[in-house]
Design an enzyme around this catalytic site. Structure first.
Site, PDB file in Angstrom:
ATOM      1  N   TYR A   1       3.728   3.558  -2.747  1.00  0.00           N
ATOM      2  CA  TYR A   1       4.154   3.757  -4.290  1.00  0.00           C
ATOM      3  C   TYR A   1       5.652   4.158  -3.794  1.00  0.00           C
ATOM      4  O   TYR A   1       6.331   4.197  -2.895  1.00  0.00           O
ATOM      5  CB  TYR A   1       3.488   4.909  -5.023  1.00  0.00           C
ATOM      6  CG  TYR A   1       2.020   4.855  -5.221  1.00  0.00           C
ATOM      7  CD1 TYR A   1       1.650   3.771  -5.723  1.00  0.00           C
ATOM      8  CD2 TYR A   1       1.220   5.770  -4.368  1.00  0.00           C
ATOM      9  CE1 TYR A   1       0.216   3.548  -6.164  1.00  0.00           C
ATOM     10  CE2 TYR A   1      -0.124   5.503  -4.663  1.00  0.00           C
ATOM     11  CZ  TYR A   1      -0.797   4.666  -5.464  1.00  0.00           C
ATOM     12  OH  TYR A   1      -2.008   4.585  -5.520  1.00  0.00           O
TER      13      TYR A   1
ATOM     14  N   LYS B   1       0.851  -1.290   0.108  1.00  0.00           N
ATOM     15  CA  LYS B   1       0.141   0.113   0.080  1.00  0.00           C
ATOM     16  C   LYS B   1       1.091   1.124  -0.084  1.00  0.00           C
ATOM     17  O   LYS B   1       0.557   2.122   0.766  1.00  0.00           O
ATOM     18  CB  LYS B   1      -0.778   0.003   1.221  1.00  0.00           C
ATOM     19  CG  LYS B   1      -1.921  -1.134   1.102  1.00  0.00           C
ATOM     20  CD  LYS B   1      -2.946  -0.930   2.026  1.00  0.00           C
ATOM     21  CE  LYS B   1      -4.029  -2.137   1.926  1.00  0.00           C
ATOM     22  NZ  LYS B   1      -3.991  -3.234   2.813  1.00  0.00           N
TER      23      LYS B   1
ATOM     24  N   ILE C   1       2.561   7.059   0.502  1.00  0.00           N
ATOM     25  CA  ILE C   1       1.422   6.054   0.913  1.00  0.00           C
ATOM     26  C   ILE C   1       0.402   5.862  -0.150  1.00  0.00           C
ATOM     27  O   ILE C   1       0.070   7.182  -0.715  1.00  0.00           O
ATOM     28  CB  ILE C   1       0.807   6.506   2.457  1.00  0.00           C
ATOM     29  CG1 ILE C   1       0.392   7.827   2.365  1.00  0.00           C
ATOM     30  CG2 ILE C   1       2.058   6.304   3.163  1.00  0.00           C
ATOM     31  CD1 ILE C   1      -0.259   8.131   3.545  1.00  0.00           C
ATOM     32  N   CYS C   2      -0.186   4.784  -0.215  1.00  0.00           N
ATOM     33  CA  CYS C   2      -1.465   4.815  -1.203  1.00  0.00           C
ATOM     34  C   CYS C   2      -2.761   5.512  -0.560  1.00  0.00           C
ATOM     35  O   CYS C   2      -3.164   4.783   0.345  1.00  0.00           O
ATOM     36  CB  CYS C   2      -1.839   3.139  -1.614  1.00  0.00           C
ATOM     37  SG  CYS C   2      -2.936   2.994  -2.518  1.00  0.00           S
ATOM     38  N   LEU C   3      -3.443   6.385  -1.314  1.00  0.00           N
ATOM     39  CA  LEU C   3      -4.558   7.079  -0.608  1.00  0.00           C
ATOM     40  C   LEU C   3      -5.608   7.072  -1.831  1.00  0.00           C
ATOM     41  O   LEU C   3      -6.647   7.590  -1.836  1.00  0.00           O
ATOM     42  CB  LEU C   3      -4.443   8.423  -0.374  1.00  0.00           C
ATOM     43  CG  LEU C   3      -3.203   8.610   0.790  1.00  0.00           C
ATOM     44  CD1 LEU C   3      -2.791  10.147   0.954  1.00  0.00           C
ATOM     45  CD2 LEU C   3      -3.912   8.257   2.053  1.00  0.00           C
TER      46      LEU C   3
END
Length: 164
Positions: free
Chosen positions: A110, A108, A115-117
Site C-alpha cells: 500500500y 502487494k 506491506i499487504c497482509l
C-alpha cells in the site's frame, strides 16, 4: 493451513495475555513487557536456528517501532528499513508494517510502503487477539511477505544488491 515450520516457529513465541493498547496507559506498560519478552524469545530462537533476520527498537512509549530486516538470496544479503506504528485500537488491530524504500515497487504493498497482509495474516490475527503481538506480526506477516516478494523483485531487476 499452517505448515510444520511455521507451527514450530509459532510454538517458540510466547503468547501474550494482556489486552491493552497505547490508550490504556497503565496496562499498556504491562503489555509492552510481554511484547518485549516475546520479541526477545523470537530473536533468540532465530539466532539459535541460524535464521536471524531483523532488529527492532521502539520509542520510549512503545508506539513507534523501527529497525532493519534482511533477506538472503543467492548468498547475498538484501537489507531494508522497517517501521510501523502501534494502532490506538491495538491489539484488536494489527500493526501495518512498512518497508518505505520498496514503496511502489510491488502490487502487494500500500501507499507509504505498507506491506499487504489482508488476505492471509489479518484473519489469523483477528482469531488470536490478544494472544498475538509484534513478534507474531514479524513471523507471520513480514517473514512470509519477504520470502515471496523479495526474490520476485530481484528476478525482475526491480531491486539490486548494494555493496556494504
Amino acid at each position: 493451513m499452517v505448515d510444520d515450520s511455521t507451527r514450530k516457529t509459532l510454538s517458540n513465541i510466547p503468547l501474550l495475555q494482556i489486552r491493552a493498547g497505547p490508550r490504556e496507559k497503565d496496562v499498556w506498560v504491562q503489555r509492552l513487557k510481554e511484547e518485549y519478552h516475546a520479541l526477545i524469545m523470537y530473536v533468540k530462537n532465530n539466532k539459535q536456528s541460524g535464521s536471524d533476520w531483523f532488529r527492532l527498537e521502539s520509542n520510549k512509549e512503545g508506539t513507534k517501532w523501527f529497525g532493519k530486516c534482511w533477506y538472503m538470496h543467492n548468498l547475498l544479503k538484501y537489507e531494508f528499513d522497517v517501521e510501523f506504528d502501534i494502532p490506538v485500537t491495538y491489539p484488536t488491530t494489527a500493526p501495518e508494517i512498512a518497508l518505505p524504500e520498496l514503496d511502489g515497487k510491488t502490487a502487494k504493498m500500500y501507499r507509504g510502503g505498507k506491506i499487504c497482509l489482508t488476505d492471509h495474516f489479518k484473519p489469523l490475527w483477528a482469531r488470536n487477539v490478544p494472544k498475538f503481538g509484534i513478534a507474531h506480526a514479524m513471523a507471520l506477516g513480514l517473514a512470509p511477505w519477504l520470502a515471496v516478494e523479495v526474490p520476485d523483485l530481484i528476478e525482475k531487476g526491480i531491486i539490486t544488491y548494494k555493496e556494504k
